[in-house]
Design an enzyme around this catalytic site. Sequence first.
Site, short mmCIF file in Angstrom:
data_model
loop_
_atom_site.label_atom_id
_atom_site.label_comp_id
_atom_site.label_asym_id
_atom_site.label_seq_id
_atom_site.Cartn_x
_atom_site.Cartn_y
_atom_site.Cartn_z
N ASP A 168 -69.79 -36.28 17.61
CA ASP A 168 -69.54 -35.18 18.55
C ASP A 168 -68.53 -35.69 19.57
O ASP A 168 -68.85 -35.93 20.74
CB ASP A 168 -70.88 -34.79 19.19
CG ASP A 168 -70.75 -33.63 20.15
OD1 ASP A 168 -69.66 -33.03 20.21
OD2 ASP A 168 -71.73 -33.34 20.86
N ASP A 186 -72.35 -34.05 26.93
CA ASP A 186 -72.84 -32.79 27.54
C ASP A 186 -74.23 -32.44 27.04
O ASP A 186 -74.89 -31.55 27.58
CB ASP A 186 -71.86 -31.65 27.26
CG ASP A 186 -71.60 -31.45 25.77
OD1 ASP A 186 -72.50 -30.95 25.07
OD2 ASP A 186 -70.51 -31.81 25.30
N GLN A 234 -62.28 -41.67 32.40
CA GLN A 234 -61.50 -40.44 32.32
C GLN A 234 -61.70 -39.57 33.56
O GLN A 234 -62.65 -39.77 34.32
CB GLN A 234 -61.93 -39.64 31.08
CG GLN A 234 -63.42 -39.32 31.06
CD GLN A 234 -63.99 -39.10 29.67
OE1 GLN A 234 -63.27 -38.74 28.75
NE2 GLN A 234 -65.28 -39.30 29.50
N1 SPD Z 1 -59.76 -30.37 22.54
C1 SPD Z 1 -61.16 -30.27 22.70
C2 SPD Z 1 -61.91 -30.75 21.53
C3 SPD Z 1 -63.34 -30.94 21.81
C4 SPD Z 1 -64.13 -31.24 20.62
N2 SPD Z 1 -65.38 -31.82 20.89
C5 SPD Z 1 -66.06 -31.42 22.03
C6 SPD Z 1 -67.33 -32.18 22.21
C7 SPD Z 1 -68.24 -31.48 23.12
N3 SPD Z 1 -69.56 -31.94 22.98
#
Ligand code: SPD
Length: 300
Positions: free
Chosen positions: A175, A106, A51
Site C-alpha cells: 500500500d 493512513d 516528507q
Molecule cells: N499519486 C498518489 C498515489 C497513491 C497511491 N497509494 C496511496 C496509499 C494510500 N494508503
Amino acid sequence: MSDTKKVDEKYISEENMDDLWNVWYSELHDGSSGLTLKIDTIHESTKSQFQRIEVIENRDFGKMLVLYGSLMVADNDNNAYNEMITHLPLFVHPNPGEVLIIGGGDCGALTEVTKHPDIKRVTLCEIDEKVVEISKKHFPDLTRGLADPRANLVVSDGKKYLEDSRSKFDLVLLDLSDPIGPAADLFQKSFHQTVSDRLNDDGIMVAQSESPFYNQETVKAIYSNLKQIFPIVRMYTCFMPIYPSAFWSFAFCSKKADPLKDFRRDKYDELNLALQYYNDDVHFGSFMQPQFVRNLIDNC
Ligand code: SPD
C-alpha cells in the site's frame, strides 16, 4: 476642488472576509495537466523526517492527506482503493491468517482487513510514524482498525523489516505512495522477490501499480518484473477521482490462487460486509481492461 473616491466597500466589510478566501491545491500529474481543488481549511502543514505532510479540506472530498504534494487519501474518496487492495485478495486466498501491509500509514487498508474475522494478525509496517499519528488525529474512521487486538503496528522501513524477519505471511499488501521518495525501493524487482520469499506456498501479494494512463513506463516495468517472480500476475483497476486520471491499478500476484477462478463466494456471502465499492461483480469486472491497458501489460 478635490474629488474623493470611495474605495469599494466589498473589500473592507468584515463580514465578507471569508468570501475572499481563495486558496487552491493543484497537483500536476505530468507537468501539463492535473487536479485542482479549492481548499476550505488547512489543518496540518508539517514535515517529518521523510516528507512533507499536509491535511487539507475541500468541500467535495472532505479532509485529505497529502504526502510530498501528492494526494493519498480523502474522507470522501478512499473506499475504492482501500476496499480493492484488501477484500479482493482476502476473498481469493483459501485461508488468510497472517496479513502484512507495507506502507499504508493512513491505516485505511488495515481497517478493511480487520473486517475479516478469520484473520489472525494484521501487521502494518510504515516507515513514517508521523503519517500514522496525523492520520489518527484527522481520520478516525480510517484508523479505527488500529484498536483491533489483531492489529500490530511496526514503524520500520518495509524492506529492512522483511529482510530481517523470518516470519511468513499469507497475504502481503504493498500500500505504497509512489515510486519516488521513501517508497521508491519498494517498487523494484529485488523487493518483490523478497516479498515472494516471505509468502507461504499459497501466498498472495497485491501491489498498488499506479495509473495506466499517466504512468505507462512504470506500469510496464512493474508488470515485466512481477511476471518473472510470480506464476500468476493479473492487473485489476478501480475508479479513484483523487488519483491521476482517476483510473488506478493493482497487481494481483499469486503463487497458486487465481482471482478469476478462486473467488470464495461462500465466504463473501457469509460475511456480507457493508462496503461502498467492492462487490462480487466488481471483483470480476475489475480485471477486464481496455485495449490500451492490455497493450501495456500483455506482452511485457
Ligand atoms: N499519486 C498518489 C498515489 C497513491 C497511491 N497509494 C496511496 C496509499 C494510500 N494508503
